[in-house]
Structures are given as structure tokens and as C-alpha cells.
Design a protein around this motif. Structure first.
Motif, short mmCIF file in Angstrom:
data_model
loop_
_atom_site.label_atom_id
_atom_site.label_comp_id
_atom_site.label_asym_id
_atom_site.label_seq_id
_atom_site.Cartn_x
_atom_site.Cartn_y
_atom_site.Cartn_z
N ILE A 37 20.00 35.82 41.53
CA ILE A 37 20.09 36.95 42.48
C ILE A 37 21.45 36.91 43.18
O ILE A 37 22.12 37.94 43.33
CB ILE A 37 18.95 36.88 43.52
N PHE A 38 21.86 35.71 43.56
CA PHE A 38 23.17 35.57 44.22
C PHE A 38 24.27 36.07 43.30
O PHE A 38 25.14 36.85 43.71
CB PHE A 38 23.41 34.10 44.58
N SER B 277 27.40 32.06 38.91
CA SER B 277 28.51 32.89 39.38
C SER B 277 29.58 32.97 38.30
O SER B 277 30.16 34.03 38.07
CB SER B 277 29.14 32.30 40.65
N ASP B 278 29.85 31.84 37.64
CA ASP B 278 30.81 31.85 36.54
C ASP B 278 30.35 32.75 35.42
O ASP B 278 31.13 33.53 34.87
CB ASP B 278 31.00 30.42 36.00
N GLU B 279 29.07 32.65 35.09
CA GLU B 279 28.49 33.50 34.05
C GLU B 279 28.73 34.97 34.41
O GLU B 279 29.18 35.76 33.58
CB GLU B 279 26.99 33.22 33.95
N ALA B 280 28.43 35.32 35.67
CA ALA B 280 28.60 36.71 36.11
C ALA B 280 30.06 37.11 36.05
O ALA B 280 30.38 38.21 35.58
CB ALA B 280 28.05 36.88 37.53
N SER B 281 30.95 36.23 36.50
CA SER B 281 32.35 36.68 36.50
C SER B 281 32.90 36.77 35.08
O SER B 281 33.75 37.61 34.81
CB SER B 281 33.24 35.83 37.42
N MET C 100 34.05 39.41 47.98
CA MET C 100 33.40 38.20 47.50
C MET C 100 31.91 38.21 47.83
O MET C 100 31.10 37.71 47.08
CB MET C 100 34.07 36.99 48.14
N PHE C 101 31.56 38.78 48.98
CA PHE C 101 30.13 38.86 49.33
C PHE C 101 29.74 40.31 49.36
O PHE C 101 29.77 40.96 50.38
CB PHE C 101 29.87 38.20 50.68
N PRO C 102 29.38 40.82 48.21
CA PRO C 102 29.30 42.26 48.08
C PRO C 102 27.98 42.86 48.53
O PRO C 102 27.89 44.06 48.61
CB PRO C 102 29.49 42.47 46.58
N ALA C 103 26.98 42.06 48.82
CA ALA C 103 25.71 42.65 49.24
C ALA C 103 25.99 43.50 50.48
O ALA C 103 26.82 43.13 51.29
CB ALA C 103 24.70 41.57 49.56
N PRO C 104 25.30 44.62 50.60
CA PRO C 104 25.60 45.55 51.70
C PRO C 104 25.76 44.80 53.02
O PRO C 104 24.81 44.26 53.56
CB PRO C 104 24.37 46.46 51.72
N PHE C 105 27.00 44.77 53.53
CA PHE C 105 27.28 43.84 54.61
C PHE C 105 26.59 44.25 55.89
O PHE C 105 26.32 43.43 56.74
CB PHE C 105 28.80 43.69 54.80
N LEU C 106 26.28 45.54 56.05
CA LEU C 106 25.66 45.95 57.30
C LEU C 106 24.24 45.41 57.44
O LEU C 106 23.64 45.51 58.49
CB LEU C 106 25.65 47.47 57.41
N SER D 176 35.10 29.38 39.01
CA SER D 176 35.61 30.70 39.31
C SER D 176 36.37 30.65 40.63
O SER D 176 36.55 29.60 41.23
CB SER D 176 34.46 31.68 39.43
N GLY D 177 36.79 31.82 41.08
CA GLY D 177 37.48 31.88 42.36
C GLY D 177 36.52 31.69 43.53
O GLY D 177 36.95 31.62 44.67
N LEU D 178 35.22 31.65 43.23
CA LEU D 178 34.24 31.56 44.30
C LEU D 178 34.25 30.15 44.88
O LEU D 178 33.95 29.19 44.19
CB LEU D 178 32.87 31.89 43.73
N ALA D 179 34.58 30.05 46.15
CA ALA D 179 34.55 28.73 46.80
C ALA D 179 33.11 28.45 47.16
O ALA D 179 32.54 29.09 48.01
CB ALA D 179 35.43 28.74 48.04
N LEU D 180 32.51 27.50 46.45
CA LEU D 180 31.07 27.33 46.60
C LEU D 180 30.69 26.35 47.69
O LEU D 180 29.54 26.17 48.00
CB LEU D 180 30.45 26.89 45.28
#
Lengths: 267, 341
Positions: free
Chosen positions: B57-58, A167-171, B1-7, A2-6
């Protein structure tokens, strides 16, 4: 993929890359600790710390300013410290009349805010440099050698292994949702409750797929002779040179910290 | 890309070293108990399970839904992990997620990681689970259990935000009378998204693979309808949600107001005791002097000004979101126009 740089790891032939991951991890944490301990207004010291990052990044053949350029993403959090500019009492720099009330900006407040923002910026660069120069599995081995409980070490290393897969599964699921949900001008269709429930079901489906995958992984491990424990790569003792590098870094950071509190002028 | 509540993902430098070290100690102690309990109750098969579910979870934190304007809701996952895996394994999974986010993506700092794990991984899993069990035990039936999970998920996010605000204040990074209402207010809304996703995910899992819920939960799921229809009462359309959010924020403000300003000296004293009290807080706002409204006395006045603060933050967030959404819409239209031309 995916676009996620892991992985931020950037392979190079450099002395910093070759350094043992345990040493790099400890030095990075000590460096961030030293930066966190700098007094308010110690901008000269923060600049020295930043220069050290630039030097190390140059030595790692990444170009001196790569960590600097890429560390801006942590900055939204400075919102949390912004009120200090107005609330810290002190010499008034200027006042913003906003109709019914006036925001007074104090010198002390501005200094405190800029200190927090710049410290955080330099600390993020140190963490970035660690990630750029250390493959993640070396880092996990380092954490194991530093006596992190086994359950964490195995969880983290399995997690990293399946991060890209899940992450790929989710996207893919999100793409499927996007393909089936009309949206126009950036507005999604449906009611809020429906959208929330759909997101929750995607999470639920993702959990089931993840769980089933973990069972297949476990079967595969059994088939390959897994007996209940993951046998780690044997970790060797630190060499004398690596102890020396650690001691040198500790001495440098301690004298930097002392100098910052005693001699280097702060605003 | 990192959507968990950033605060809630504090970077290094925002918590003072004494606060960071104190929370590392607390976090390490709690996680040590988690490791012991998890090792006692888990089988060998959980070696891959915990890791794959940490990756879950991620990935689940990537799943979002549009709320209003350009804002979106998504998951932090503490209560979901605790209900699915049990609180001990759940806290290990959450701590691992936070550690990887910090080490690989620099999402959250290293020295402050103890505090971050405490806020998101321990309050979320152990605290959230306590709330979940406490409420679940009061009633029977499927909907009640899901409602308990919803309340626990909301509580976990809200409590994490409140603790973060206190950590920021103890670190002298943000004044409590700004940080607390702002964090509590915003996360009272974010918590609704967390609650919705958690409940919908649990309902889906219970209907598709009820065997995957833990034995305790399995009995509950077996007695229920097995689909998400029961959510109707908890989740309603947009305006009702907003109203619920404001009511929730109001509740928080009412509960916390006495701590926030009637007794600011409590925190001040703590700060002095620990020697990192450098400056006394002066009153910055001439509109709400001392975070009170002129003409109202004591706690009532604090509550009113707290509510004003919540509404102000809400207005700013929604306004910013609307601007972003408008820009995005304009860009989409331009792209459409250029592609048809």
C-alpha cells in the motif's frame, strides 16, 4: 536503493541515542501533547519548547538546528488554518481591498494562525528527533513493550522490512512506464482515462508481485522453523535510572504546561 | 515523495487535544474489533502477508498519473485494501501504513494519529467496504462489481475529507464554512483518481490472478470478461471527467449544504457543550455574506455559494498547477537547449 530515504536514523554515540526507546517514545508523545495543549498566543512557551528540542538535538550530536531545518516539509498543511486569519473576529489589523470584497485581517486571527503553525512546527521537530535517534526496530520493540496488539507489531515490522523492496519495485515500474510513454514539456501522452488505467494496472501488478513475495517469504519462514508466531526479543524491565528519566520528563513537562498557562505571558 | 493526499495527513497541532483524544478512543475501539475479527479469520500465513501488503500500500501510493497541468492523481488505498484483504485485515494494514508514515517519515502527527487513522484507515476500509458490498449486492456481473468498487473508493476519499473538515472546525483550526466546501470540493476530484486506480487495479488482478481475490470476489470475477474493457463506461476522457467531478462536487454540496450553514448552530452547540467554543464565527466575506447569495433564500442560496466555493477552489488549484507545469516546461526546454549547445 531508490531515492526514497527509508530511515531517518542517524547513528551517533550520545546519551540520547543510548536512552531506552520506550522512554524516548513516551517522552516524545508527552512533549507533543504538552505543546498541543499550549494556549493561543503562547509564543514564549513555544519558543522554550523549541529551545528544548535544539538542546536535545545538540546533546544527540546532531547539531542543534537539524530538526528545525528539516521540519518545514509539514508546513503545506497550514493552508488548512489560513482562513482563520480572515474569519476570526477581533481587532482589525489591516484590510485588503480586493475589488468587490474586502479581506479583513484580525489580530486574533493572526495570533491563532501563528500559534497553530508554530506548534505544529515544533511538534514535527520532536517526532523528527525521535526518528533521528532511534532505530526503527527499537521503536517497534518499544511499541510491543507498551502492549500494542501483536498483529500490529508484526505487521509494522514486516512492513518496514519490505518497504525498500516494494518501493524499489514501484519505482522500477514507474521508470519503465516513463521510458515507454512519450512526454514533452512535462505533459504526458495519451488520454486521461488511459493514463489512469495504466496507473491502476501498475498498482495491480505491484499487488501481485507483493503477494507472491509474501508467499515466498512465508515458505522461507517455514523452512527456517516458523511455527505460527513471531517470538519477540525479550524485553527487560525499565531500570531505575530510566524510570527516573521518565519521572523527570513528566515533572518538567507538567510544570512547563502549568507555567505556560499561569505565568509565561501570551500575546 | 509522499504523494498520498496531503490534506488528509494532518500534522500535530491542527486538531485540538479533545478532538485528538476522542478520535484515538474511537479508533482504538474499532481497531480492537478489527484485531479480534482478523485473528479469528486469518491463518498463520498472514503474518508475513499483512506486513508485505502494508508495504505494498505504501509503495502503491507512489504510483501516480498526470491529470491536468502539474496535478497528478494517486491512490490512498483503503477500499483496495478492504476488497483484497477483507475489511478487518484491511483496516489493520491501513493503520500500520499510517503509523509508519508518522513514525518514520513524520507524515502525519503522533497525537493526532488516532484521527488520521480514523479518516484514512477506518472510513476508507470499513466504511468503503460497506458501501462496496451494499452496491455490489444490488446488481450482478463483473462491471457492476467494479462500478461498486469505484463508488466506494470515491466515497471513502470524500467521506475522509468531510470528516477532516469537521475535525478542523471542532478544533477551531478552520471555520467550517471554509473547510467543508474546500475539502469536499477538492476531494470530490481526488476521489475520482482513487476510483479509477482502484478499479483498474482490481480489473488487472482479476484477469491475471483471479485466485487472489477473496472467495466472494472470485465468483464475481469468474463470471466476467476478465479485462478492463468494462471500465469504458466509468472512465472517459478529460473534459467528461472534469464534468463528472463538478457534478460530484455539486452533489456533495447539495447534500451537505443544510449541515454547513442552514444549521451552523448545531456544531456551535456541540462546541459549547464540550467547552472548547471560544469565539463565535463572524461572517468574513462581503461577497457572500453568511455563505449565502443575496437575493436567494435559505438552502438554495447556500448551495449556490457552495458551488461557487468549489469552482473557486478548482480554479485556484488548476491555475497553480498550470503555473507549475509552465515552469517545468520552461526548465526542460532550457535543459534541452543547454545539452544540445
Amino acid at each position: 536503493m531508490s531515492g526514497l530515504a527509508l530511515d531517518r536514523y542517524l547513528p551517533r554515540e550520545s546519551p540520547i541515542h543510548a536512552l531506552d526507546a520506550r522512554v524516548k517514545f513516551l517522552v516524545a508523545v508527552a512533549f507533543i501533547l504538552a505543546v498541543s495543549l499550549l494556549p493561543a498566543g503562547a509564543f514564549a512557551s513555544i519558543a522554550i519548547a523549541w529551545a528544548a528540542i535544539a538542546l536535545a538535538s545538540g546533546a544527540a550530536k546532531l547539531g542543534p538546528f537539524r530538526p528545525t531545518r528539516n521540519a518545514f516539509f509539514a508546513l503545506p498543511f497550514v493552508l488548512a488554518a489560513l482562513p482563520l486569519v480572515f474569519t476570526r473576529p477581533g481587532e482589525e489589523l489591516f484590510a485588503l481591498p480586493l475589488g468587490v470584497f474586502t479581506l479583513r485581517v484580525s489580530v486574533e486571527g493572526l495570533v491563532a494562525f501563528l500559534t497553530i503553525a508554530s506548534k505544529s512546527w515544533v511538534a514535527v521537530q520532536a517526532a523528527l528527533l525521535l526518528a533521528y535517534t532511534t532505530p526503527f526496530h527499537d521503536l517497534v520493540d518499544a511499541l510491543r513493550a507498551l502492549r500494542l496488539p501483536t498483529i500490529f507489531v508484526t505487521t509494522v515490522s514486516f512492513m518496514y522490512r519490505y518497504l525498500a523492496v516494494l518501493s524499489d519495485e514501484a519505482s522500477r515500474m514507474l521508470r519503465a512506464r516513463a521510458a515507454r510513454s512519450g512526454s514533452r514539456g512535462g505533459r504526458s501522452g495519451g488520454r486521461l482515462r488511459w493514463r489512469a488505467v495504466v496507473a491502476g494496472r501498475i498498482v495491480g501488478a505491484l499487488f501481485i508481485r507483493a503477494y507472491e513475495r509474501s508467499e515466498r517469504v512465508y515458505q522461507a519462514m517455514l523452512a527456517r522453523g516458523f511455527e505460527g508466531t513471531v517470538r519477540p526479543r525479550a524485553s527487560r524491565a525499565l531500570r531505575r535510572r530510566e524510570w527516573a528519566a521518565l519521572a523527570l520528563a513528566a515533572a518538567l513537562l507538567a510544570s512547563f504546561e502549568a507555567a505556560a498557562h499561569l505565568w509565561i505571558p501570551a500575546v | 515523495m509522499f504523494p498520498a493526499p496531503f490534506l488528509l495527513h494532518a500534522p500535530d497541532g491542527f486538531f485540538s487535544v479533545p478532538v485528538s483524544v476522542a478520535f484515538w478512543v474511537v479508533t482504538a475501539a474499532v481497531l480492537a474489533i478489527s484485531v479480534r475479527e482478523a485473528n479469528r479469520s486469518l491463518e498463520e500465513r498472514t503474518v508475513p502477508t499483512l506486513g508485505v501488503l502494508a508495504a505494498f500500500i505504501f509503495a502503491a501510493q507512489m504510483v501516480n498519473f498526470q491529470v491536468a497541468g502539474g496535478t497528478s492523481g494517486h491512490l490512498l488505498g483503503g477500499v483496495l485494501a478492504a476488497v483484497l484483504l477483507g475489511p478487518w485485515a484491511g483496516s489493520i494494514v491501513m493503520a500500520s501504513v499510517i503509523a509508519v508514515q508518522a513514525l518514520v517519515f513524520q507524515d502525519g502527527g503522533l497525537v493526532v494519529m488516532g484521527a488520521n487513522i480514523f479518516n484514512m484507515g477506518i472510513i476508507g476500509t470499513l466504511g468503503g467496504y460497506v458501501v462496496y458490498r451494499a452496491i455490489a449486492s444490488l446488481g450482478r456481473g463483473w462491471r457492476w462489481q467494479l462500478g461498486a468498487a469505484a463508488v466506494a473508493a470515491w466515497f471513502a476519499v470524500e467521506a475522509a475529507a468531510v470528516v477532516t473538515a469537521f475535525q478542523l472546525a471542532l478544533s477551531d483550526t478552520s471555520p467550517l464554512n471554509v473547510a467543508l466546501p474546500a475539502m469536499a470540493g477538492v476531494h470530490a476530484l481526488i476521489g475520482l483518481g482513487e476510483a479509477a486506480i482502484t478499479v483498474a487495479a482490481l480489473a488487472f488482478i482479476a484477469s491475471v490472478r483471479p485466485d487472489l481475490l477473496q472467495a466472494r470476489e472470485r465468483a464475481i470475477a469468474a463470471g466476467g470478461e476478465g479485462h478492463a474493457g468494462g471500465l469504458r463506461g466509468a472512465l472517459r476522457s478529460g473534459p467528461a471527467w472534469l464534468a463528472a467531478g463538478i457534478v460530484a462536487s455539486a452533489l456533495v454540496v447539495v447534500v451537505l449544504a443544510p449541515f454547513a450553514s442552514a444549521d451552523p448552530d448545531g456544531l456551535q452547540r456541540v462546541a459549547t457543550d464540550y467547552g472548547f467554543d471560544t469565539v463565535a464565527q463572524a461572517n468574513p466575506y462581503e461577497i457572500l455574506p453568511g455563505y449565502t447569495v443575496p437575493g436567494l433564500g435559505g438552502t438554495a442560496s447556500t448551495v449556490v455559494s457552495g458551488l461557487l466555493g468549489v469552482l473557486l477552489v478548482l480554479a485556484v488549484v488548476l491555475g497553480a498547477a498550470r503555473i507549475v507545469a509552465a515552469r517545468r516546461a520552461a526548465r526542460l526546454q532550457r535543459e534541452e537547449a543547454s545539452s544540445t549547445a
